[in-house]
Each structure stands twice: as C-alpha cells, then as structure tokens.
Design an enzyme around this catalytic site. Structure first.
Site, PDB file in Angstrom:
ATOM      1  N   TYR A 163       0.639  -1.191   0.013  1.00 17.83           N
ATOM      2  CA  TYR A 163       0.110   0.031  -0.013  1.00 17.83           C
ATOM      3  C   TYR A 163       0.790   1.394  -0.028  1.00 17.83           C
ATOM      4  O   TYR A 163       1.898   1.213   0.241  1.00 17.83           O
ATOM      5  CB  TYR A 163      -1.054   0.074   1.211  1.00 17.83           C
ATOM      6  N   GLU A 164       0.157   2.400  -0.484  1.00 14.62           N
ATOM      7  CA  GLU A 164       0.813   3.808  -0.484  1.00 14.62           C
ATOM      8  C   GLU A 164       1.832   3.709  -1.488  1.00 14.62           C
ATOM      9  O   GLU A 164       3.100   4.388  -1.411  1.00 14.62           O
ATOM     10  CB  GLU A 164       1.183   4.606   0.804  1.00 14.62           C
ATOM     11  N   GLY A 165       1.703   2.779  -2.424  1.00 17.15           N
ATOM     12  CA  GLY A 165       2.850   2.351  -3.628  1.00 17.15           C
ATOM     13  C   GLY A 165       3.563   1.299  -3.413  1.00 17.15           C
ATOM     14  O   GLY A 165       4.224   1.212  -2.167  1.00 17.15           O
TER      15      GLY A 165
END
Ligand code: COS
Length: 380
Positions: free
Chosen positions: A362-364
């Site tokens: 998550y978040e990239g």
C-alpha cells in the site's frame, strides 16, 4: 551531523511505547482473529494527540515534527500495525493534505475534528483498475449547478467503514488526463454514498478496509481541494509524506519481530544451551539488527528532510522500499527462530509476518517506489 534526539522527542517515544505495551498488547491477538476495529484504542490515541501529530494546534493538532511522528509510528507498529495504519492515514494523508492544501473554511469545518481525533478520515485514490496506475481514474466528478456529481468505485480504503470524512480523487476533465483530476471532501451519509462490504484480509486485520461506491453523490463546489485540476498533484504530494509513515510502520514491525526473537532465543534451549548461543541463531540476530538500523536511518533521514523543507520524494520512497523489505525478511526470520512456536498465534510473530506484507503494497508498491526513485535519480 547530530543523531541526538531532543528531550521532547524521547518523551513522546517513551509515551508511545508505554501506550502500546499497556493498551494495545492486551487484546491484540483477539482483535486480529475477529477482524475487530480497535475503537477504544483509537479513542485513547486521540487523547494522546497521536491522530493529528503534525497538525498545528490552531487546527486541533499536536504541532509536533515528523521525527516524533515516525517514532510514534514505530512504537505502535511493534505491537499493533492495525492501529498504526489508522494513525498513519489520518495524520499523513488526511490531516496533512487538508492543512497544506485546504481552504480556511475546510480546515475549520473538517481538519479541527480530524486532528483532534474526534472523527477519523480516509484517503480514496485506488480503484479496481487504478492502483499503481493512479492517473487512470475512472471515478468521475462532473460539475453541475455549483456542485460536483460523483460516480464510481474506490477499492481497499483504509478506515473505509469507520471514517466520517473521505478525501476522494476523481476525474473531472478526462480529455486533460491527470491534469483534469480533482480531490474532494465527502462526508459519510451523503445521499448516494455507499460503503461496500469489509475486506477479509491476510494482515492488519483490525483496520477496516472497504470498497466505496458513489452513485450521483452531490458534493458542494467548496469541497474541492485546490484549483480545478489539482487533484493528481494533491494525491502525489500527500502520498510522498504518507510513504514516510508506512516506512516507519514497516520499521516498527521489523523491530517488534526482532525484539521478540531475541528474547525468545535467550530462554529457549536446544542441545543443552540457550539457542542464542548457537551461531546459526546469533548470526540471524546480527543480520536482523544491522538491517533494522539501516532502515531506521533511512526513515529518520526522510522525516528530517520533511521537517527541514527539503525534497522528500526520493528519501521517503527509499525508506519505504527498504524498510518494507526489512520488515518482511525480519518477520520471516523471527518466525524461524521461534520454530514451531513461531507458527502459533500466542507468540505474536506470525501476526507480524502477515502484517509486514502490506507495507510492500500500500501507498505505492515496492515496484512503484523503484519507479519514483529511478526517475528522481535520472532527472538529477
Ligand atoms: N509531487 C508532485 N507532483 C508529482 C509527484 C510528486 N511526488 N509525482 C508525480 N507528480 C506529477 C508529475 O509532475 C506529473 O505532473 P505534470 O504533468 O504537471 O508534470 C503528474 O504528476 C503525472 O506524473 P507522471 O507523468 O510521472 O505519471 P505516471 O503515470 O507516469 O506515474 C506514478 C506516476 C507511478 C509515480 C504514480 O502514478 C504513483 O505514485 N502511483 C502509485 C500510486 C499509489 O501509491 N497508489 C497506492 C494507493 S494509495 S494507498
């Protein structure tokens, strides 16, 4: 170069450690098992000022620096990464985004309640077909009579069911591609705003993750964040800081797993001695500790960059890429050191291993962090 933490930073770290030990540890296994949202614990984190750590006191926050924030994230994540992701999303994505790009009215109306932890927020960028490829937003926001009409679906939204305020990214002018994207503030309960079922997850099972469905949701124009077309930049800038928080979460999972493995190796005996006396185990501890220290330096450097007004796109991405790999590797080794006990819930390391995986996603994803890092290097 000064590696010394201030007295205030040390105090906040200690407060977070005590809180995690006394308030999060009891019940963490049950919450994971039942996928139970840590409602009471979130209330206590709000009282401690952990939900709006970097927000100015003028808007209900604690006015602390990013260094303090990453230390709190590390301490909470050692014990309960489901709680730390709530802290991370509310602080870095929601409060930071609103404080830096919101209007005075938006800050007064929403930020003060979010930063004090009276309510929590969610950040809604991912879609069924737009995860890493974030410019391909299919959710639309069409302007009509002083409002925007939002239609579409968002996926894997942290705090999806429990948030009251949602920052939603949507496409207004498809012909302009990412330059036509906007960010909006939505409230739970707006007509046409539906919360999908809760996801059944491998890890961070205490945090509630949902899809969100928008059917002609009417949003006032004053709820748009920034100029028309600023939405993609808003998402990228906000995520750049969010990645420092997730890097700190990964660091916490790694150090939590390492500490458990070290303690276990000092009491568990085999072949007539504690297992830490076997080089096979001692060398694992040496590797784990070295990698954790390296990850900690990357996380603190990214936080320091942010606090000192330097660019932190690259340092944040490097911190997340490396710390999430260390979290995964360390948690797997911690399970190995625990042997059969590592595979059962009461020793905590199997949960940390499951929780670690999401930090690479998550978040990239790690692959996206490499895109960000390599593009940054080649643009120098
Ligand atoms: N700060 C400000 N602007 C940024 C930025 C940043 N950190 N990163 C990118 N941008 C801008 C670019 O400058 C460009 O704007 P201009 O055309 O005005 O110059 C715009 O955003 C588009 O960037 P780019 O052309 O690089 O887009 P790409 O689609 O090639 O890739 C990546 C952008 C891959 C970096 C982006 O889509 C990304 O981060 N994806 C992952 C998203 C993510 O983290 N998802 C997880 C969901 S949130 S849990």
């Amino acid at each position: 170069m000064d590696f010394k933490l201030s007295e205030e930073q040390l105090l906040i770290k200690e407060a977070a450690r005590d809180f995690a030990k006394n308030e999060l540890l009891p019940g963490v296994i049950e919450r994971d098992e039942k996928q139970e949202f840590p409602k009471e614990q979130v209330k206590k984190m709000a009282e401690l000022g952990f939900l709006g750590m970097m927000t100015s006191p003028e808007y209900g926050g604690s006015g602390m620096d990013t260094i303090s924030y990453v230390m709190v994230m590390e301490e909470i994540s050692k014990i309960d990464a489901s709680c730390s992701v709530i802290v991370s999303v509310n602080n870095s994505l929601v409060c930071w985004g609103l404080e830096n790009y919101g209007t005075e009215e938006q800050k007064k109306k929403y930020l003060t309640r979010l930063a004090s932890g009276e309510i929590i927020g969610a950040f809604c960028l991912s879609e069924p077909e737009a995860g890493s490829d974030a410019t391909s937003q299919k959710t639309t926001a069409i302007e009509k009579d002083g409002h925007y009409i939002i239609n579409g679906t968002k996926n894997w939204i942290t705090n999806g069911g429990t948030a009251d305020v949602y920052l939603v990214i949507a496409q207004t002018h498809p012909e302009k591609k990412h330059k036509g994207i906007n960010a909006f503030i939505l409230e739970k309960g707006m007509p046409g705003f539906e919360i999908g079922p809760k996801e059944q997850k491998l890890g961070i099972r205490g945090s509630d993750t949902h899809s969100l469905i928008f059917n002609d949701v009417k949003v006032p124009k004053e709820n748009r964040i920034g100029e028309d077309g600023f939405g993609f930049k808003f998402a990228m800038k906000t995520l750049a800081g969010g990645r420092i928080g997730i890097a700190a979460q990964a660091l916490g999972i790694a150090s939590g797993a390492y500490e458990l493995a070290k303690e276990y190796s000092k009491v568990r005996k085999s072949f007539g001695t504690e297992i830490c006396n076997h080089q096979a185990i001692a060398f694992k501890l040496a590797d784990m500790h070295t990698q954790i220290e390296a990850a900690r330096h990357l996380v603190l450097k990214a936080a320091w960059d942010k606090d000192n007004g330097h660019d932190y796109d690259l340092s944040g991405a490097m911190a997340k890429l490396y710390a999430s790999q260390v979290a995964m590797d360390t948690a797997i080794e911690a399970v190995q050191i625990h042997g059969g006990n590592g595979y059962v819930k009461e020793y905590h390391v199997e949960r940390l291993m499951r929780d670690a995986k999401i930090t690479q996603i998550y978040e990239g994803t790690s692959e996206i962090q490499k895109v960000v890092i390599s593009r940054g290097l080649l643009a120098e």
